[in-house]
Design an enzyme around this catalytic site. Structure first.
Site, PDB file in Angstrom:
ATOM      1  N   THR A  46       0.820  -1.209   0.000  1.00 42.89           N
ATOM      2  CA  THR A  46       0.000   0.000   0.000  1.00 42.89           C
ATOM      3  C   THR A  46       0.853   1.257   0.000  1.00 42.89           C
ATOM      4  O   THR A  46       0.586   2.218  -0.728  1.00 42.89           O
ATOM      5  CB  THR A  46      -0.937   0.000   1.219  1.00 42.89           C
ATOM      6  OG1 THR A  46      -1.874  -1.068   1.098  1.00 42.89           O
ATOM      7  CG2 THR A  46      -1.707   1.312   1.318  1.00 42.89           C
ATOM      8  N   GLY A 183     -12.799  12.150   8.595  1.00 38.40           N
ATOM      9  CA  GLY A 183     -11.671  11.630   9.355  1.00 38.40           C
ATOM     10  C   GLY A 183     -10.553  12.640   9.413  1.00 38.40           C
ATOM     11  O   GLY A 183     -10.003  13.043   8.381  1.00 38.40           O
ATOM     12  N   GLY A 184     -10.220  13.077  10.633  1.00 44.54           N
ATOM     13  CA  GLY A 184      -9.219  14.114  10.822  1.00 44.54           C
ATOM     14  C   GLY A 184      -7.910  13.605  11.367  1.00 44.54           C
ATOM     15  O   GLY A 184      -7.179  14.346  12.026  1.00 44.54           O
ATOM     16  N   GLY A 274      -9.549   5.349   9.232  1.00 47.00           N
ATOM     17  CA  GLY A 274      -8.663   4.326   9.770  1.00 47.00           C
ATOM     18  C   GLY A 274      -8.513   3.147   8.831  1.00 47.00           C
ATOM     19  O   GLY A 274      -9.129   3.080   7.760  1.00 47.00           O
ATOM     20  N   HIS A 450      22.157  29.525  11.683  1.00 47.46           N
ATOM     21  CA  HIS A 450      21.290  30.704  11.648  1.00 47.46           C
ATOM     22  C   HIS A 450      21.442  31.369  10.276  1.00 47.46           C
ATOM     23  O   HIS A 450      22.561  31.551   9.799  1.00 47.46           O
ATOM     24  CB  HIS A 450      21.702  31.692  12.750  1.00 47.46           C
ATOM     25  CG  HIS A 450      21.024  33.029  12.648  1.00 47.46           C
ATOM     26  ND1 HIS A 450      19.733  33.233  13.075  1.00 47.46           N
ATOM     27  CD2 HIS A 450      21.467  34.228  12.152  1.00 47.46           C
ATOM     28  CE1 HIS A 450      19.408  34.496  12.873  1.00 47.46           C
ATOM     29  NE2 HIS A 450      20.449  35.122  12.312  1.00 47.46           N
TER      30      HIS A 450
END
Length: 473
Positions: A46, A183-184, A274, A450
């Site tokens: 999948t 679905g979250g 799910g 940075h």
């Protein structure tokens, strides 16, 4: 792959060729074991063919679309999106998937893994019958890696056009003008984000009181804010009452947290509630095995991922929690099982140190315990949250977000939670911090470049170590 001769006995029989299965096979073969891998579709499973890889390819395209809008609206670069050539986009996505698939096949061939196309049914604790092939016995053991399929709500049938699941959403025809995502969790949020970037009107419905409910509450809050800012209609704490499939879309009735009933019409309903383990036709009973209440095959020994039947191991989506159902977790599980079958001593998978990522815009990335989980576990915790907008590179991106660190008051870091642009590429540092039980003062001694977004991670730890620079405790 084709077989030059049928194998009737092998050292290791792996049933399922997804990420968990093929990683087991590759590592076991690399350790000198003879391996037979059975897959009824394509190796890669999948994740490679319907999930992780094609969806992230599409989400990258979505980032490019979003970049055009940002260039025009924020930076004064007079650019407009003329159109999306859907067939060309799909062709690029499919090429990426195909090249990855050929890569996996090549790795298996190079490792001398025997790959059989078919379905396997267990006939005992060390044997299985493979369709169109015959009976195979495994001397060292059998590895179950049959994966999962999308869960579907009662009364709804995916037709690949108006009602789709995460397995077929990418392959539905064209770009819809409107989508209702049910679905979250990570999958639902990613697809909501993708469709919004492509211009669709998106409604995102989650039954829990917040998006990505398994993540830290501040992750949910920042994610929801970012999605709403992009125009996604987020409805958490809402429930789907009824869905009517029309000729040109769907009409859904949704109950809001306030008890109100609203009607949502969309060209497409995407169900992302799910996934369920796949065990049909596997013949578990013949090997002395059974599934748990949610269809998983639980190990009796988590250190070895071995079931109650010695020599039968489980990896991937067949495992219940604390396994995470994530491809990178199943890679680790495959390595563990292969090394166990080869007789090596190896460390168990530390699921708390497995990173979790949602590839939406904004992205989320977490590792370790949430603040609530840490407190529930009895830890005396200190927490520091550093806005990405507090560092120069965060201002450049202009998308908000945060770094949240959860640590013991006088000890190690328990969890790190990120929301913002590109945080999927920033989580590796935090994985090492949590996995190696580092303390904030350990991290504070290391210098971050940075200006970067990762600088916010360093600043968050500096503050916790009492050395705050741009952020004071």
């Amino acid at each position: 792959m084709t077989q030059t001769e049928k194998v009737t006995d092998t050292d290791v029989l792996v049933i399922g060729g997804g990420t968990g299965g093929y990683s087991t096979a590759l590592r076991a073969a690399g350790l000198g074991l003879r391996v037979l891998l059975v897959e009824r579709d394509k190796v890669g499973g999948t994740c490679l063919h319907r999930g992780c890889i094609p969806s992230k390819a599409m989400l990258h395209a979505a980032e490019l679309v979003d970049g055009i809008a940002e260039a025009r609206e924020r930076w004064g670069i007079k650019a407009n999106l003329e159109s999306v050539d859907w067939p060309a986009l799909v062709a690029t996505r499919d090429d990426i998937v195909d090249r990855n698939h050929r890569g996996v096949v090549g790795h298996l061939t190079h490792a001398a893994v025997e790959v059989v196309h078919g379905s396997a049914e267990l006939t005992g604790p060390r044997s299985a019958r493979i369709s169109g092939y015959g009976e195979v016995t495994a001397r060292r053991g059998i590895v179950l890696a049959t994966g999962s399929r999308p869960r579907m709500l009662p009364g709804l049938v995916a037709d690949g056009r108006r009602v789709v699941t995460s397995d077929d959403a990418l392959f539905a025809p064209g770009l819809p003008e409107s989508v209702l995502v049910l679905g979250g969790g990570a999958i639902g949020v990613e697809y909501a984000s993708l469709h919004r970037s492509m211009g669709a009107r998106v409604t995102l419905v989650e039954a829990a009181d917040r998006l990505v409910p398994l993540e830290d509450v501040d992750v949910s809050r920042h994610l929801t804010r970012g999605l709403k800012k992009r125009g996604i209609d987020v409805r958490a704490g809402a429930r789907l009452l009824e869905t009517v499939v029309l000729d040109d879309g769907v009409r859904a009735t949704v109950r809001t947290p306030r008890g109100e009933t609203v009607t949502v019409e969309a060209e497409r309903l995407l169900v992302a509630v799910g996934r369920a383990p796949v065990t049909d036709g596997l013949g578990l009973a013949a090997a002395g095995l059974a599934t748990d209440g949610r269809g998983h095959v639980a190990p009796a020994d988590w250190d070895r991922l071995e079931t109650v039947v010695p020599g039968v191991h489980v990896v991937g989506d067949l495992l219940p929690p604390p396994s995470l159902g994530l491809a990178h977790a199943s890679f680790a599980e495959g390595l563990l099982v292969a090394e166990t079958l080869a007789g090596l001593r190896t460390a168990p998978v530390d699921y708390a140190a497995v990173p979790r990522v949602t590839y939406s815009a904004p992205q989320t990335a977490s590792v370790g315990l949430s603040e609530a989980q840490a407190r529930d576990a009895g830890h005396d915790v200190v927490v520091n949250t550093m806005p990405l907008s507090a560092v120069a590179k965060g201002m450049v991106h202009g998308q908000g977000g945060m770094v949240k660190v959860v640590a013991e008051r006088s000890g190690r870091v328990l969890g790190v939670h990120l929301v913002g642009p590109n945080v999927s590429e920033m989580i590796a540092e935090s994985q090492l911090i949590v996995g190696w039980d580092a303390e904030p003062s350990d991290v504070a001694h290391h210098i971050h470049a940075h200006p970067t977004l990762s600088e916010a991670v360093g600043e968050a730890f500096l503050t916790l170590a009492g050395r705050g620079l741009h952020q004071q405790a």
